[in-house]
Design a protein around this motif. Structure first.
Motif, PDB file in Angstrom:
ATOM      1  N   MET A 122       0.833  -1.197   0.000  1.00 58.33           N
ATOM      2  CA  MET A 122       0.000   0.000   0.000  1.00 58.33           C
ATOM      3  C   MET A 122       0.868   1.246   0.000  1.00 58.33           C
ATOM      4  N   PRO A 123       0.589   2.202  -0.880  1.00 60.83           N
ATOM      5  CA  PRO A 123       1.366   3.448  -0.868  1.00 60.83           C
ATOM      6  C   PRO A 123       0.949   4.352   0.282  1.00 60.83           C
ATOM      7  N   HIS A 124       1.877   5.243   0.660  1.00 62.64           N
ATOM      8  CA  HIS A 124       1.621   6.223   1.717  1.00 62.64           C
ATOM      9  C   HIS A 124       1.222   5.534   3.025  1.00 62.64           C
ATOM     10  N   THR A 125       2.005   4.558   3.417  1.00 65.04           N
ATOM     11  CA  THR A 125       1.713   3.849   4.660  1.00 65.04           C
ATOM     12  C   THR A 125       2.367   4.509   5.869  1.00 65.04           C
ATOM     13  N   ASN A 126       3.029   5.669   5.694  1.00 64.07           N
ATOM     14  CA  ASN A 126       3.630   6.367   6.833  1.00 64.07           C
ATOM     15  C   ASN A 126       2.546   6.891   7.765  1.00 64.07           C
ATOM     16  N   ILE A 127       2.859   6.894   9.041  1.00 63.30           N
ATOM     17  CA  ILE A 127       1.893   7.351  10.035  1.00 63.30           C
ATOM     18  C   ILE A 127       1.726   8.866   9.923  1.00 63.30           C
ATOM     19  N   GLN A 128       0.505   9.318   9.786  1.00 58.86           N
ATOM     20  CA  GLN A 128       0.198  10.738   9.662  1.00 58.86           C
ATOM     21  C   GLN A 128       0.012  11.328  11.064  1.00 58.86           C
ATOM     22  N   TRP A 129       1.136  11.718  11.688  1.00 57.01           N
ATOM     23  CA  TRP A 129       1.084  12.211  13.054  1.00 57.01           C
ATOM     24  C   TRP A 129       0.306  13.512  13.168  1.00 57.01           C
ATOM     25  N   PHE A 130       0.400  14.363  12.159  1.00 62.17           N
ATOM     26  CA  PHE A 130      -0.321  15.642  12.229  1.00 62.17           C
ATOM     27  C   PHE A 130      -1.829  15.405  12.238  1.00 62.17           C
ATOM     28  N   SER A 131      -2.313  14.483  11.415  1.00 59.60           N
ATOM     29  CA  SER A 131      -3.751  14.200  11.383  1.00 59.60           C
ATOM     30  C   SER A 131      -4.218  13.595  12.696  1.00 59.60           C
ATOM     31  N   ILE A 132      -3.398  12.711  13.263  1.00 64.73           N
ATOM     32  CA  ILE A 132      -3.761  12.102  14.540  1.00 64.73           C
ATOM     33  C   ILE A 132      -3.817  13.166  15.640  1.00 64.73           C
TER      34      ILE A 132
ATOM     35  N   ASN B 144      -4.269  16.388  15.284  1.00 69.72           N
ATOM     36  CA  ASN B 144      -5.394  17.281  15.008  1.00 69.72           C
ATOM     37  C   ASN B 144      -6.707  16.666  15.487  1.00 69.72           C
ATOM     38  N   SER B 145      -6.896  15.375  15.244  1.00 69.97           N
ATOM     39  CA  SER B 145      -8.124  14.706  15.687  1.00 69.97           C
ATOM     40  C   SER B 145      -8.208  14.677  17.208  1.00 69.97           C
ATOM     41  N   LEU B 146      -7.072  14.414  17.879  1.00 69.78           N
ATOM     42  CA  LEU B 146      -7.084  14.385  19.344  1.00 69.78           C
ATOM     43  C   LEU B 146      -7.417  15.743  19.939  1.00 69.78           C
ATOM     44  N   VAL B 147      -6.873  16.806  19.355  1.00 77.67           N
ATOM     45  CA  VAL B 147      -7.163  18.157  19.864  1.00 77.67           C
ATOM     46  C   VAL B 147      -8.641  18.483  19.710  1.00 77.67           C
ATOM     47  N   ILE B 148      -9.220  18.128  18.583  1.00 77.95           N
ATOM     48  CA  ILE B 148     -10.643  18.407  18.358  1.00 77.95           C
ATOM     49  C   ILE B 148     -11.501  17.618  19.344  1.00 77.95           C
ATOM     50  N   VAL B 149     -11.160  16.338  19.574  1.00 81.39           N
ATOM     51  CA  VAL B 149     -11.928  15.518  20.514  1.00 81.39           C
ATOM     52  C   VAL B 149     -11.830  16.073  21.927  1.00 81.39           C
ATOM     53  N   LEU B 150     -10.641  16.455  22.354  1.00 78.56           N
ATOM     54  CA  LEU B 150     -10.470  17.015  23.707  1.00 78.56           C
ATOM     55  C   LEU B 150     -11.202  18.343  23.852  1.00 78.56           C
ATOM     56  N   PHE B 151     -11.162  19.180  22.818  1.00 80.85           N
ATOM     57  CA  PHE B 151     -11.843  20.470  22.881  1.00 80.85           C
ATOM     58  C   PHE B 151     -13.358  20.291  22.995  1.00 80.85           C
ATOM     59  N   LEU B 152     -13.914  19.424  22.178  1.00 77.87           N
ATOM     60  CA  LEU B 152     -15.358  19.200  22.235  1.00 77.87           C
ATOM     61  C   LEU B 152     -15.761  18.538  23.544  1.00 77.87           C
ATOM     62  N   SER B 153     -14.940  17.602  24.047  1.00 81.49           N
ATOM     63  CA  SER B 153     -15.255  16.970  25.335  1.00 81.49           C
ATOM     64  C   SER B 153     -15.217  17.992  26.467  1.00 81.49           C
ATOM     65  N   GLY B 154     -14.242  18.908  26.425  1.00 80.15           N
ATOM     66  CA  GLY B 154     -14.181  19.958  27.442  1.00 80.15           C
ATOM     67  C   GLY B 154     -15.381  20.875  27.401  1.00 80.15           C
ATOM     68  N   MET B 155     -15.847  21.230  26.224  1.00 81.33           N
ATOM     69  CA  MET B 155     -17.025  22.088  26.110  1.00 81.33           C
ATOM     70  C   MET B 155     -18.262  21.407  26.668  1.00 81.33           C
ATOM     71  N   VAL B 156     -18.443  20.133  26.329  1.00 78.03           N
ATOM     72  CA  VAL B 156     -19.609  19.412  26.851  1.00 78.03           C
ATOM     73  C   VAL B 156     -19.542  19.297  28.368  1.00 78.03           C
ATOM     74  N   ALA B 157     -18.346  18.998  28.909  1.00 79.16           N
ATOM     75  CA  ALA B 157     -18.202  18.897  30.365  1.00 79.16           C
ATOM     76  C   ALA B 157     -18.466  20.238  31.046  1.00 79.16           C
ATOM     77  N   MET B 158     -18.006  21.336  30.453  1.00 81.39           N
ATOM     78  CA  MET B 158     -18.227  22.658  31.044  1.00 81.39           C
ATOM     79  C   MET B 158     -19.713  23.012  31.048  1.00 81.39           C
ATOM     80  N   ILE B 159     -20.389  22.737  29.954  1.00 84.45           N
ATOM     81  CA  ILE B 159     -21.829  23.024  29.897  1.00 84.45           C
ATOM     82  C   ILE B 159     -22.589  22.195  30.921  1.00 84.45           C
ATOM     83  N   LEU B 160     -22.193  20.914  31.062  1.00 86.46           N
ATOM     84  CA  LEU B 160     -22.861  20.062  32.037  1.00 86.46           C
ATOM     85  C   LEU B 160     -22.621  20.540  33.469  1.00 86.46           C
ATOM     86  N   LEU B 161     -21.401  20.963  33.783  1.00 91.79           N
ATOM     87  CA  LEU B 161     -21.101  21.445  35.132  1.00 91.79           C
ATOM     88  C   LEU B 161     -21.826  22.748  35.438  1.00 91.79           C
TER      89      LEU B 161
END
Length: 377
Positions: A325-335, A337-354
């Motif tokens: 398979m071509p381009h099998t290198n791990i895309q660290w930037f995409s990973i 970026n996804s983690l930052v978005i998940v943490l940001f949205l989880s923090g917003m939901v937790a803040m609204i709930l609190l």
């Protein structure tokens, strides 16, 4: 004092009731998703399947190797087509496809049963026909089916087959970065190819010099399937096989597509499924680009061969596909970026709930303080 303790317990119970009411829809939704997932989805590849040529009544192994077909796609078009859209051989109506996992549903895959009948370590190397499709130029429906078949070959639509939860691969040689030839295994194979008016071979027609007739299509109506398996002689699960029994677990399924005209030479009998003579003749099935003027029959066939290879373990059977398979290198930037978005949205939901819970608790405390003030001396 007892009265104040009872009022304090009441306030705590109100808070718990409030929290329960807020979390109840989420809990119900989570339970519904878990129940639906357990019914409709599965995790493929976790339970290996053992095959043998003499299946036992206990169900420890089976000789039936199921081949499934998937949708056809092309790099030249964004529109995929299901297998039934083309005039290929279809599986019996009573056969059903496997349960699609979550990833397959998200990507829009459509896995269906196929008419290919494969038994473990049986009919090895024998050419078998599946069905014959006839096209009459006087029939409008036949002409429509033939033109759609030509369109698929012209746009290089690819088959995607699945055996034992693994993609069936087509392996061939390509020019590597160093300039030499390297093996490449694709997870799909074309339904046909085209040779233009200048006899230039397009796409997969370069695999054979026999595909050289100008302005003609060549449908890949025959496949040579090679199934490689691990016999388990050195494994614990292979000790259950009898001395006269051959079995193992599939580690790779590869095929080679070919275009074969099964009308040359004529078969011995119309009811016979043996196509060894026409396969040995090797005359390709050429279809003119212009409209049909004479009747034409396309017979679909296949051969199956089995190969034992104990150097490849079942747990590492995907390695040869991942290496191709071509381009099998791990895309660290995409990973990241996804983690930052998940943490940001989880923090917003937790803040609204609190904040919501804090306001409700403060309101209940204010009500109780007012009641205490009214009851004071």
């Amino acid at each position: 004092q007892k009265k104040r303790e009872s009022e304090k317990n009441c306030r705590e119970n109100r808070v718990l009731i409030c929290i329960t009411k807020m979390l109840r829809p989420s809990l119900l939704l989570g339970l519904a998703l878990i129940w639906t997932g357990s019914e409709g989805f599965y995790l493929p590849g976790l339970a290996p399947v053992t095959y043998c040529d003499k299946p036992s009544a206990g169900g420890q192994c089976t000789d039936d190797i199921k081949l499934y077909v998937n949708r056809l796609n092309s790099e030249e078009s964004v529109i995929p087509y299901e297998y039934e859209h083309f005039d290929f051989c279809q599986a019996p109506v009573d056969q059903s496809g496997p349960a699609e996992n979550l990833g397959q549903v998200v990507f829009g895959e459509r896995i269906r049963p196929s008419p290919y009948d494969i038994k473990f370590n049986k009919d090895a190397g024998i050419c078998r026909t599946i069905c014959t499709k006839s096209y009459d130029p006087s029939n409008k429906d036949d002409l429509t089916k033939m033109e759609f078949l030509k369109k698929g070959m012209a746009m290089n639509y690819q088959h995607h087959w699945i055996v034992d939860n693994m993609p069936v691969t087509w392996c061939y040689q390509v020019v590597g970065p160093s300039g030499g030839e390297e093996p490449y295994c694709a997870t799909g194979f074309p339904m046909g190819c085209y040779v233009d008016e200048k006899k230039q071979q397009k796409d997969a027609c370069v695999i054979s010099r026999d595909y050289n007739q100008a302005d003609h299509f060549y449908v890949f109506n025959h496949v040579d399937i090679q199934i490689t398996y691990h016999s388990g002689k050195t494994e614990d699960w292979g000790k259950y096989f009898q001395s006269d029994e051959t079995g193992g677990r599939i580690v790779s399924v590869k095929l080679t597509p070919r275009s074969i005209d099964h009308s040359h030479p004529k078969q011995q009998s119309k009811d016979s499924t043996d196509c060894t003579s026409s396969l040995q003749a090797g005359i390709p099935m050429a279809i003119p680009k212009r409209a049909l003027k004479n009747k034409m029959d396309i017979t679909y066939s296949y051969t199956v061969s089995f190969k034992e290879d104990n150097s490849i373990k079942w747990s590492s059977r995907w390695d040869y596909i991942l290496e191709s398979m071509p381009h099998t290198n791990i895309q660290w930037f995409s990973i990241l970026n996804s983690l930052v978005i998940v943490l940001f949205l989880s923090g917003m939901v937790a803040m609204i709930l609190l904040r919501t819970l804090h306001k409700d608790i403060a309101r209940y405390n204010q009500i109780d303080s007012g009641e205490d003030a009214q009851e004071g001396p």
